[in-house]
Design a protein around this motif. Sequence first.
Motif, short mmCIF file in Angstrom:
data_model
loop_
_atom_site.label_atom_id
_atom_site.label_comp_id
_atom_site.label_asym_id
_atom_site.label_seq_id
_atom_site.Cartn_x
_atom_site.Cartn_y
_atom_site.Cartn_z
N GLN A 35 0.62 -1.16 0.15
CA GLN A 35 0.06 -0.06 -0.09
C GLN A 35 0.90 1.22 0.03
O GLN A 35 2.12 0.99 0.13
N ALA A 36 0.17 2.50 -0.43
CA ALA A 36 1.15 3.52 -0.31
C ALA A 36 0.06 4.79 -0.06
O ALA A 36 -1.16 5.08 -0.67
N HIS A 37 0.46 5.64 0.98
CA HIS A 37 -0.48 6.81 1.27
C HIS A 37 0.29 8.11 1.40
O HIS A 37 1.68 7.76 2.04
N GLY A 38 0.19 9.05 0.89
CA GLY A 38 0.97 10.32 1.00
C GLY A 38 2.31 10.11 0.44
O GLY A 38 2.58 10.00 -0.82
N VAL A 39 3.44 10.25 1.37
CA VAL A 39 4.75 10.11 0.57
C VAL A 39 5.25 8.77 1.23
O VAL A 39 6.67 8.59 1.31
N ILE A 59 0.33 14.80 -5.71
CA ILE A 59 0.05 15.41 -4.29
C ILE A 59 -0.09 14.31 -3.48
O ILE A 59 -0.89 14.33 -2.27
N GLY A 60 0.33 13.09 -3.67
CA GLY A 60 0.57 11.98 -2.62
C GLY A 60 -0.08 10.89 -3.28
O GLY A 60 -1.30 10.84 -3.83
N HIS A 61 0.25 9.52 -2.67
CA HIS A 61 -0.24 8.47 -3.05
C HIS A 61 -1.55 8.40 -2.52
O HIS A 61 -1.78 8.76 -1.28
N SER A 62 -2.50 7.58 -3.15
CA SER A 62 -3.71 7.36 -2.63
C SER A 62 -4.65 8.35 -2.01
O SER A 62 -5.21 8.30 -1.08
N ASP A 63 -4.56 9.22 -2.69
CA ASP A 63 -5.22 10.57 -2.29
C ASP A 63 -6.73 10.67 -2.20
O ASP A 63 -7.53 10.12 -3.24
N ALA A 64 -7.41 10.90 -1.16
CA ALA A 64 -8.79 10.51 -0.82
C ALA A 64 -9.53 11.27 -1.81
O ALA A 64 -10.65 10.75 -2.34
N GLU A 65 -9.41 12.57 -2.13
CA GLU A 65 -10.11 13.50 -3.09
C GLU A 65 -10.23 12.90 -4.34
O GLU A 65 -11.11 13.02 -5.02
N ALA A 269 -2.40 13.84 -13.52
CA ALA A 269 -3.66 13.09 -12.83
C ALA A 269 -3.37 12.35 -11.62
O ALA A 269 -4.20 11.69 -11.28
N ASN A 270 -2.27 12.38 -11.03
CA ASN A 270 -1.86 11.79 -9.71
C ASN A 270 -1.76 10.34 -10.08
O ASN A 270 -2.17 9.56 -9.07
N ARG A 399 13.20 13.18 -6.68
CA ARG A 399 11.96 13.83 -6.94
C ARG A 399 10.79 13.43 -6.27
O ARG A 399 9.92 12.76 -7.00
N PRO A 400 10.71 13.79 -4.90
CA PRO A 400 9.21 13.10 -4.14
C PRO A 400 8.06 13.84 -4.64
O PRO A 400 8.10 14.85 -5.33
N PRO A 401 6.87 13.25 -4.46
CA PRO A 401 5.82 13.97 -4.19
C PRO A 401 5.75 15.36 -3.58
O PRO A 401 6.74 15.78 -2.61
N LEU A 402 5.14 16.26 -4.43
CA LEU A 402 5.33 17.75 -3.84
C LEU A 402 4.47 17.99 -2.54
O LEU A 402 4.71 19.09 -2.12
N CYS A 403 3.86 16.94 -2.21
CA CYS A 403 3.18 17.40 -0.70
C CYS A 403 4.17 16.75 0.33
O CYS A 403 3.76 16.93 1.63
N ILE A 404 5.30 16.64 0.09
CA ILE A 404 6.47 16.46 0.99
C ILE A 404 6.47 17.41 1.97
O ILE A 404 6.31 18.64 1.52
#
Length: 428
Positions: A35-39, A59-65, A269-270, A399-404
Amino acid sequence: MLSESGSVPSVLTRREHVLAGTYRLFYDDPVTVAQAHGVRITDASGAEYLDAYNNVPCIGHSDAEVAEAVHAEMLRANTHTRYADEGVVAYAEALLAHFPEPLDRAAFTCSGSEANDLALQLARHATGARGIIVTEHAYHGTTTAVREVSPSLVGREGIADYAVTVAIPRAGAEDERAAQFAQSIADAIKVLESRGHGVAALLIDTALTSDGIFAPATFIADAAALVQEHGGLIIADEVQAGFCRTGRWWGFEHAGIVPDLVTLGKPMANGMPMAGVVGPAELFERFGREFRYFNTFAGTAAPVAAASVVLRRLESMAAPDSVTQLGEQLRSGLDRVFAEHGVAAQVRGAGLMVGVDLDPTGENPAAAGAQVRALVNGLRRGGVLVSHTGPNGEALKIRPPLCIQSIEINEIVAAVDRVLAEASEQRQ
Protein backbone atom coordinates in the motif's frame (compact mmCIF):
# COMPACT_ATOMS: atom_id res chain seq x y z
CA MET A 1 -0.82 -21.93 -6.32
CA LEU A 2 2.00 -24.21 -5.07
CA SER A 3 5.39 -24.80 -6.66
CA GLU A 4 6.80 -28.31 -7.20
CA SER A 5 8.40 -28.07 -3.77
CA GLY A 6 5.03 -27.29 -2.20
CA SER A 7 5.90 -23.67 -1.33
CA VAL A 8 3.96 -20.60 -2.43
CA PRO A 9 5.90 -18.76 -5.16
CA SER A 10 6.69 -15.11 -4.48
CA VAL A 11 5.10 -12.32 -6.45
CA LEU A 12 8.49 -11.72 -8.09
CA THR A 13 8.73 -15.34 -9.23
CA ARG A 14 5.19 -15.35 -10.57
CA ARG A 15 5.84 -12.01 -12.27
CA GLU A 16 8.67 -13.51 -14.30
CA HIS A 17 6.28 -16.14 -15.67
CA VAL A 18 3.58 -13.75 -16.88
CA LEU A 19 4.95 -10.26 -17.52
CA ALA A 20 7.00 -9.48 -20.62
CA GLY A 21 10.76 -9.19 -20.48
CA THR A 22 10.51 -5.58 -21.60
CA TYR A 23 9.78 -4.53 -18.01
CA ARG A 24 12.43 -3.53 -15.47
CA LEU A 25 12.42 -3.53 -11.67
CA PHE A 26 14.10 -1.01 -9.39
CA TYR A 27 16.76 -2.03 -6.85
CA ASP A 28 18.84 -5.14 -6.31
CA ASP A 29 16.13 -6.21 -3.87
CA PRO A 30 12.89 -5.07 -5.58
CA VAL A 31 10.04 -3.62 -3.56
CA THR A 32 6.70 -5.45 -3.57
CA VAL A 33 4.16 -2.74 -2.81
CA ALA A 34 1.32 -3.53 -0.40
CA GLN A 35 0.00 0.00 0.00
CA ALA A 36 1.00 3.63 -0.37
CA HIS A 37 -0.30 6.82 1.24
CA GLY A 38 1.02 10.35 1.03
CA VAL A 39 4.81 10.08 0.70
CA ARG A 40 5.03 6.59 2.25
CA ILE A 41 5.08 3.18 0.58
CA THR A 42 4.65 -0.02 2.60
CA ASP A 43 5.93 -3.30 1.19
CA ALA A 44 4.48 -6.78 1.54
CA SER A 45 6.54 -7.48 4.67
CA GLY A 46 5.24 -4.34 6.38
CA ALA A 47 8.44 -2.30 5.93
CA GLU A 48 7.80 1.39 5.29
CA TYR A 49 9.67 3.60 2.84
CA LEU A 50 9.82 7.33 2.31
CA ASP A 51 9.12 7.86 -1.38
CA ALA A 52 11.64 10.39 -2.65
CA TYR A 53 11.36 9.31 -6.26
CA ASN A 54 7.83 9.05 -7.64
CA ASN A 55 6.76 12.22 -9.41
CA VAL A 56 3.49 10.77 -10.73
CA PRO A 57 1.48 10.94 -7.43
CA CYS A 58 2.48 14.59 -7.11
CA ILE A 59 -0.11 15.37 -4.42
CA GLY A 60 0.52 12.08 -2.65
CA HIS A 61 -0.21 8.38 -3.03
CA SER A 62 -3.82 7.22 -2.60
CA ASP A 63 -5.21 10.72 -2.28
CA ALA A 64 -8.77 10.51 -0.95
CA GLU A 65 -10.09 13.49 -2.91
CA VAL A 66 -8.72 12.08 -6.17
CA ALA A 67 -10.29 8.70 -5.42
CA GLU A 68 -13.65 10.26 -4.61
CA ALA A 69 -13.63 12.43 -7.73
CA VAL A 70 -12.81 9.49 -10.00
CA HIS A 71 -15.39 7.29 -8.29
CA ALA A 72 -18.09 9.93 -8.76
CA GLU A 73 -17.40 10.26 -12.48
CA MET A 74 -17.33 6.49 -13.00
CA LEU A 75 -20.83 6.40 -11.51
CA ARG A 76 -21.95 9.41 -13.61
CA ALA A 77 -20.46 9.13 -17.10
CA ASN A 78 -17.01 8.43 -18.56
CA THR A 79 -17.60 9.01 -22.25
CA HIS A 80 -14.94 10.12 -24.74
CA THR A 81 -14.31 13.50 -26.37
CA ARG A 82 -16.72 12.96 -29.23
CA TYR A 83 -19.36 13.97 -26.69
CA ALA A 84 -19.36 17.32 -24.88
CA ASP A 85 -18.77 17.18 -21.13
CA GLU A 86 -18.81 20.11 -18.70
CA GLY A 87 -16.03 18.70 -16.51
CA VAL A 88 -13.64 18.23 -19.42
CA VAL A 89 -14.22 21.75 -20.73
CA ALA A 90 -13.92 23.30 -17.25
CA TYR A 91 -10.62 21.51 -16.70
CA ALA A 92 -9.21 22.70 -20.02
CA GLU A 93 -10.19 26.27 -19.14
CA ALA A 94 -8.50 26.02 -15.73
CA LEU A 95 -5.37 24.40 -17.16
CA LEU A 96 -4.92 26.92 -19.97
CA ALA A 97 -5.17 29.79 -17.47
CA HIS A 98 -1.66 28.76 -16.35
CA PHE A 99 -0.12 29.26 -19.81
CA PRO A 100 1.02 32.42 -21.58
CA GLU A 101 -0.40 33.57 -24.88
CA PRO A 102 -0.67 32.27 -27.54
CA LEU A 103 -0.88 28.81 -25.91
CA ASP A 104 -4.66 28.66 -25.74
CA ARG A 105 -5.75 25.16 -26.84
CA ALA A 106 -5.28 21.68 -25.39
CA ALA A 107 -5.44 18.20 -26.92
CA PHE A 108 -5.55 15.34 -24.43
CA THR A 109 -3.71 12.03 -24.65
CA CYS A 110 -3.23 9.10 -22.26
CA SER A 111 0.55 9.29 -21.85
CA GLY A 112 3.54 11.56 -22.29
CA SER A 113 4.72 9.32 -25.13
CA GLU A 114 1.48 9.96 -27.00
CA ALA A 115 1.71 13.67 -26.25
CA ASN A 116 5.23 13.93 -27.68
CA ASP A 117 4.21 11.83 -30.68
CA LEU A 118 1.33 14.21 -31.42
CA ALA A 119 3.59 17.24 -30.91
CA LEU A 120 6.01 15.89 -33.53
CA GLN A 121 3.12 15.44 -35.96
CA LEU A 122 2.00 19.01 -35.35
CA ALA A 123 5.52 20.42 -35.76
CA ARG A 124 6.15 18.59 -39.01
CA HIS A 125 2.80 19.61 -40.42
CA ALA A 126 3.34 23.26 -39.46
CA THR A 127 6.90 23.52 -40.83
CA GLY A 128 6.96 21.07 -43.72
CA ALA A 129 10.28 19.85 -42.33
CA ARG A 130 11.13 16.53 -40.67
CA GLY A 131 14.34 17.11 -38.68
CA ILE A 132 14.31 16.96 -34.89
CA ILE A 133 16.98 18.16 -32.45
CA VAL A 134 17.23 16.50 -29.03
CA THR A 135 19.77 16.39 -26.23
CA GLU A 136 22.39 13.63 -26.02
CA HIS A 137 20.63 11.41 -23.49
CA ALA A 138 17.05 12.57 -23.93
CA TYR A 139 14.02 10.43 -23.20
CA HIS A 140 10.74 11.42 -24.80
CA GLY A 141 8.71 8.21 -24.80
CA THR A 142 8.16 4.80 -26.32
CA THR A 143 6.06 5.14 -29.47
CA THR A 144 8.04 4.51 -32.66
CA ALA A 145 8.25 8.22 -33.47
CA VAL A 146 9.52 9.35 -30.07
CA ARG A 147 11.67 6.28 -29.47
CA GLU A 148 13.62 7.23 -32.60
CA VAL A 149 14.47 10.59 -31.00
CA SER A 150 15.18 9.20 -27.52
CA PRO A 151 18.90 8.37 -27.32
CA SER A 152 18.53 7.22 -23.72
CA LEU A 153 16.51 4.29 -25.12
CA VAL A 154 18.28 3.50 -28.40
CA GLY A 155 21.70 5.12 -27.95
CA ARG A 156 23.00 8.05 -29.96
CA GLU A 157 23.91 5.64 -32.76
CA GLY A 158 20.36 4.26 -32.81
CA ILE A 159 18.40 7.47 -33.38
CA ALA A 160 16.81 8.19 -36.73
CA ASP A 161 18.67 9.89 -39.58
CA TYR A 162 16.30 12.85 -39.23
CA ALA A 163 17.40 13.42 -35.61
CA VAL A 164 20.54 15.10 -34.31
CA THR A 165 21.71 15.25 -30.69
CA VAL A 166 23.30 18.19 -28.91
CA ALA A 167 25.46 18.13 -25.79
CA ILE A 168 24.52 19.79 -22.51
CA PRO A 169 27.11 22.38 -21.44
CA ARG A 170 28.19 21.08 -18.03
CA ALA A 171 30.25 23.97 -16.70
CA GLY A 172 31.02 27.65 -17.14
CA ALA A 173 29.29 30.97 -16.58
CA GLU A 174 25.71 31.27 -17.70
CA ASP A 175 26.54 33.29 -20.82
CA GLU A 176 29.25 30.79 -21.77
CA ARG A 177 26.87 27.85 -21.45
CA ALA A 178 24.24 29.72 -23.46
CA ALA A 179 26.77 30.39 -26.22
CA GLN A 180 27.95 26.76 -26.24
CA PHE A 181 24.43 25.41 -26.44
CA ALA A 182 23.44 27.86 -29.18
CA GLN A 183 26.50 26.84 -31.20
CA SER A 184 25.60 23.17 -30.79
CA ILE A 185 22.10 23.95 -32.04
CA ALA A 186 23.49 25.89 -35.02
CA ASP A 187 25.69 22.92 -35.92
CA ALA A 188 22.73 20.54 -35.59
CA ILE A 189 20.62 22.70 -37.90
CA LYS A 190 23.37 22.58 -40.54
CA VAL A 191 23.53 18.79 -40.28
CA LEU A 192 19.77 18.41 -40.69
CA GLU A 193 19.72 20.80 -43.64
CA SER A 194 22.63 18.96 -45.30
CA ARG A 195 20.66 15.71 -45.00
CA GLY A 196 17.65 17.32 -46.63
CA HIS A 197 15.43 17.15 -43.56
CA GLY A 198 15.30 20.79 -42.51
CA VAL A 199 14.44 21.55 -38.89
CA ALA A 200 10.93 20.86 -37.64
CA ALA A 201 11.58 21.22 -33.93
CA LEU A 202 13.83 21.30 -30.94
CA LEU A 203 12.22 18.79 -28.57
CA ILE A 204 13.57 19.44 -25.10
CA ASP A 205 12.82 18.24 -21.58
CA THR A 206 13.01 21.55 -19.74
CA ALA A 207 14.63 19.94 -16.67
CA LEU A 208 17.02 17.86 -18.83
CA THR A 209 16.07 14.99 -16.54
CA SER A 210 17.52 12.02 -18.40
CA ASP A 211 20.69 13.91 -19.22
CA GLY A 212 21.43 14.11 -15.50
CA ILE A 213 19.07 16.89 -14.33
CA PHE A 214 20.42 20.27 -15.41
CA ALA A 215 17.59 22.34 -14.00
CA PRO A 216 16.88 25.16 -14.18
CA ALA A 217 17.81 25.12 -17.89
CA THR A 218 18.12 28.89 -18.12
CA PHE A 219 20.79 28.68 -20.84
CA ILE A 220 18.47 27.41 -23.61
CA ALA A 221 16.84 30.72 -24.62
CA ASP A 222 19.32 31.77 -27.34
CA ALA A 223 19.28 28.29 -28.82
CA ALA A 224 15.49 28.26 -28.87
CA ALA A 225 15.42 31.58 -30.71
CA LEU A 226 17.88 30.21 -33.27
CA VAL A 227 15.66 27.22 -34.02
CA GLN A 228 12.67 29.51 -34.54
CA GLU A 229 14.72 31.77 -36.83
CA HIS A 230 15.33 28.71 -39.02
CA GLY A 231 11.62 27.90 -39.17
CA GLY A 232 11.53 25.22 -36.49
CA LEU A 233 9.25 24.97 -33.48
CA ILE A 234 10.16 24.68 -29.81
CA ILE A 235 8.46 21.74 -28.12
CA ALA A 236 8.83 22.01 -24.35
CA ASP A 237 8.56 18.50 -22.93
CA GLU A 238 7.06 19.22 -19.51
CA VAL A 239 6.11 15.61 -18.81
CA GLN A 240 8.60 15.52 -15.94
CA ALA A 241 9.27 19.20 -15.25
CA GLY A 242 5.69 20.47 -15.35
CA PHE A 243 3.04 21.05 -12.71
CA CYS A 244 5.30 22.97 -10.30
CA ARG A 245 8.02 20.29 -10.04
CA THR A 246 10.82 22.84 -10.57
CA GLY A 247 9.30 25.63 -8.48
CA ARG A 248 7.53 27.19 -11.46
CA TRP A 249 4.36 25.91 -13.09
CA TRP A 250 6.41 24.99 -16.15
CA GLY A 251 10.12 24.41 -16.58
CA PHE A 252 10.29 26.66 -19.64
CA GLU A 253 9.51 29.65 -17.44
CA HIS A 254 13.03 29.48 -15.97
CA ALA A 255 14.45 30.25 -19.42
CA GLY A 256 12.06 33.10 -20.09
CA ILE A 257 10.79 31.55 -23.32
CA VAL A 258 7.34 30.81 -24.73
CA PRO A 259 7.43 27.49 -26.58
CA ASP A 260 5.38 26.78 -29.68
CA LEU A 261 4.06 23.54 -28.14
CA VAL A 262 4.09 22.12 -24.62
CA THR A 263 3.66 18.45 -23.77
CA LEU A 264 2.30 17.27 -20.42
CA GLY A 265 1.98 13.94 -18.65
CA LYS A 266 3.13 11.99 -15.59
CA PRO A 267 1.82 14.03 -12.58
CA MET A 268 -1.13 15.51 -14.45
CA ALA A 269 -3.78 13.28 -12.82
CA ASN A 270 -1.87 11.81 -9.87
CA GLY A 271 -1.60 8.37 -11.45
CA MET A 272 -4.61 8.25 -13.75
CA PRO A 273 -3.78 8.05 -17.49
CA MET A 274 -3.83 11.71 -18.48
CA ALA A 275 -1.47 13.74 -20.66
CA GLY A 276 -1.71 16.31 -23.41
CA VAL A 277 -0.37 18.91 -25.79
CA VAL A 278 -0.91 22.64 -25.35
CA GLY A 279 -0.41 25.05 -28.23
CA PRO A 280 -1.93 27.89 -30.25
CA ALA A 281 -5.38 27.50 -31.78
CA GLU A 282 -4.17 28.33 -35.30
CA LEU A 283 -1.61 25.52 -35.30
CA PHE A 284 -4.16 22.91 -34.16
CA GLU A 285 -6.78 24.17 -36.60
CA ARG A 286 -4.45 23.92 -39.62
CA PHE A 287 -3.52 20.38 -38.63
CA GLY A 288 -7.16 19.50 -37.95
CA ARG A 289 -8.26 20.56 -41.43
CA GLU A 290 -6.24 17.65 -42.86
CA PHE A 291 -6.00 15.13 -40.05
CA ARG A 292 -8.12 13.93 -37.16
CA TYR A 293 -6.69 13.28 -33.74
CA PHE A 294 -8.92 11.13 -31.58
CA ASN A 295 -7.88 8.98 -28.64
CA THR A 296 -10.58 6.75 -27.17
CA PHE A 297 -9.48 6.99 -23.54
CA ALA A 298 -7.88 10.44 -23.57
CA GLY A 299 -9.69 13.32 -21.91
CA THR A 300 -12.47 11.15 -20.52
CA ALA A 301 -14.31 12.34 -17.44
CA ALA A 302 -12.74 10.10 -14.78
CA PRO A 303 -9.06 10.97 -15.36
CA VAL A 304 -10.04 14.59 -15.97
CA ALA A 305 -11.69 14.61 -12.54
CA ALA A 306 -8.40 13.44 -11.02
CA ALA A 307 -6.50 16.09 -12.99
CA SER A 308 -8.88 18.76 -11.73
CA VAL A 309 -8.14 17.80 -8.13
CA VAL A 310 -4.40 18.00 -8.83
CA LEU A 311 -4.71 21.46 -10.39
CA ARG A 312 -6.81 22.82 -7.53
CA ARG A 313 -4.50 21.35 -4.91
CA LEU A 314 -1.38 22.82 -6.48
CA GLU A 315 -3.09 26.19 -6.61
CA SER A 316 -4.34 26.05 -3.02
CA MET A 317 -0.97 24.99 -1.59
CA ALA A 318 0.85 27.76 -3.54
CA ALA A 319 2.99 24.96 -4.91
CA PRO A 320 5.60 27.03 -6.76
CA ASP A 321 6.60 28.79 -3.54
CA SER A 322 6.48 25.76 -1.26
CA VAL A 323 8.33 23.56 -3.75
CA THR A 324 11.02 26.21 -4.19
CA GLN A 325 11.59 26.42 -0.44
CA LEU A 326 11.67 22.66 0.07
CA GLY A 327 14.02 22.24 -2.87
CA GLU A 328 16.43 24.76 -1.42
CA GLN A 329 16.35 22.91 1.90
CA LEU A 330 17.01 19.58 0.18
CA ARG A 331 19.88 20.82 -2.01
CA SER A 332 21.50 22.64 0.90
CA GLY A 333 21.36 19.53 3.07
CA LEU A 334 22.77 17.32 0.32
CA ASP A 335 25.59 19.78 -0.38
CA ARG A 336 26.48 19.66 3.30
CA VAL A 337 26.54 15.88 3.79
CA PHE A 338 28.48 15.12 0.61
CA ALA A 339 31.05 17.76 1.57
CA GLU A 340 31.30 16.40 5.13
CA HIS A 341 32.07 12.94 3.78
CA GLY A 342 34.62 14.24 1.30
CA VAL A 343 32.68 13.00 -1.72
CA ALA A 344 33.06 15.11 -4.85
CA ALA A 345 29.53 15.85 -5.99
CA GLN A 346 27.60 18.53 -7.80
CA VAL A 347 24.09 19.03 -6.46
CA ARG A 348 21.88 20.40 -9.22
CA GLY A 349 18.23 21.11 -9.61
CA ALA A 350 15.28 23.40 -9.26
CA GLY A 351 12.43 22.93 -6.83
CA LEU A 352 11.97 19.23 -6.08
CA MET A 353 13.73 18.02 -9.22
CA VAL A 354 17.17 17.30 -7.78
CA GLY A 355 20.20 15.52 -9.20
CA VAL A 356 23.46 14.75 -7.40
CA ASP A 357 26.22 14.17 -9.95
CA LEU A 358 29.10 12.07 -8.59
CA ASP A 359 31.17 12.69 -11.71
CA PRO A 360 31.02 16.48 -11.91
CA THR A 361 34.16 16.72 -14.08
CA GLY A 362 33.06 13.97 -16.44
CA GLU A 363 36.34 12.10 -15.97
CA ASN A 364 35.15 8.80 -14.48
CA PRO A 365 31.49 8.14 -15.33
CA ALA A 366 31.63 4.35 -14.92
CA ALA A 367 32.98 4.53 -11.36
CA ALA A 368 30.46 7.26 -10.51
CA GLY A 369 27.64 5.13 -11.90
CA ALA A 370 28.65 2.22 -9.69
CA GLN A 371 28.88 4.51 -6.67
CA VAL A 372 25.42 5.92 -7.36
CA ARG A 373 23.91 2.46 -7.72
CA ALA A 374 25.40 1.51 -4.35
CA LEU A 375 23.89 4.66 -2.81
CA VAL A 376 20.48 3.98 -4.36
CA ASN A 377 20.42 0.43 -2.99
CA GLY A 378 21.79 1.55 0.38
CA LEU A 379 19.04 4.13 0.67
CA ARG A 380 16.44 1.54 -0.24
CA ARG A 381 17.72 -0.69 2.56
CA GLY A 382 17.54 2.31 4.88
CA GLY A 383 13.94 3.08 3.97
CA VAL A 384 14.25 5.85 1.37
CA LEU A 385 13.45 5.33 -2.31
CA VAL A 386 15.39 7.26 -4.96
CA SER A 387 16.85 6.37 -8.36
CA HIS A 388 19.59 7.43 -10.76
CA THR A 389 19.88 9.34 -14.03
CA GLY A 390 22.44 10.48 -16.58
CA PRO A 391 24.16 8.66 -19.48
CA ASN A 392 26.01 6.36 -17.09
CA GLY A 393 23.65 6.59 -14.14
CA GLU A 394 26.17 8.90 -12.50
CA ALA A 395 23.63 11.14 -10.77
CA LEU A 396 21.18 10.44 -7.97
CA LYS A 397 17.64 11.36 -9.02
CA ILE A 398 15.47 12.72 -6.22
CA ARG A 399 11.95 13.93 -7.01
CA PRO A 400 9.48 13.20 -4.19
CA PRO A 401 5.75 13.90 -4.29
CA LEU A 402 5.18 17.64 -3.97
CA CYS A 403 3.21 17.16 -0.76
CA ILE A 404 6.40 16.25 1.10
CA GLN A 405 7.08 18.24 4.28
CA SER A 406 10.22 19.84 5.71
CA ILE A 407 10.64 17.09 8.32
CA GLU A 408 10.66 14.49 5.55
CA ILE A 409 13.25 16.47 3.59
CA ASN A 410 15.45 16.21 6.68
CA GLU A 411 14.76 12.48 6.70
CA ILE A 412 16.10 12.15 3.15
CA VAL A 413 19.26 14.09 3.99
CA ALA A 414 19.84 12.06 7.17
CA ALA A 415 19.45 8.81 5.22
CA VAL A 416 22.02 9.94 2.63
CA ASP A 417 24.34 10.89 5.49
CA ARG A 418 24.01 7.38 7.01
CA VAL A 419 24.66 5.59 3.73
CA LEU A 420 27.71 7.73 2.99
CA ALA A 421 29.03 7.00 6.50
CA GLU A 422 28.50 3.26 5.97
CA ALA A 423 30.32 3.40 2.64
CA SER A 424 33.21 5.26 4.28
CA GLU A 425 33.49 2.62 7.03
CA GLN A 426 33.55 -0.19 4.47
CA ARG A 427 36.44 1.44 2.61
CA GLN A 428 38.54 1.67 5.80
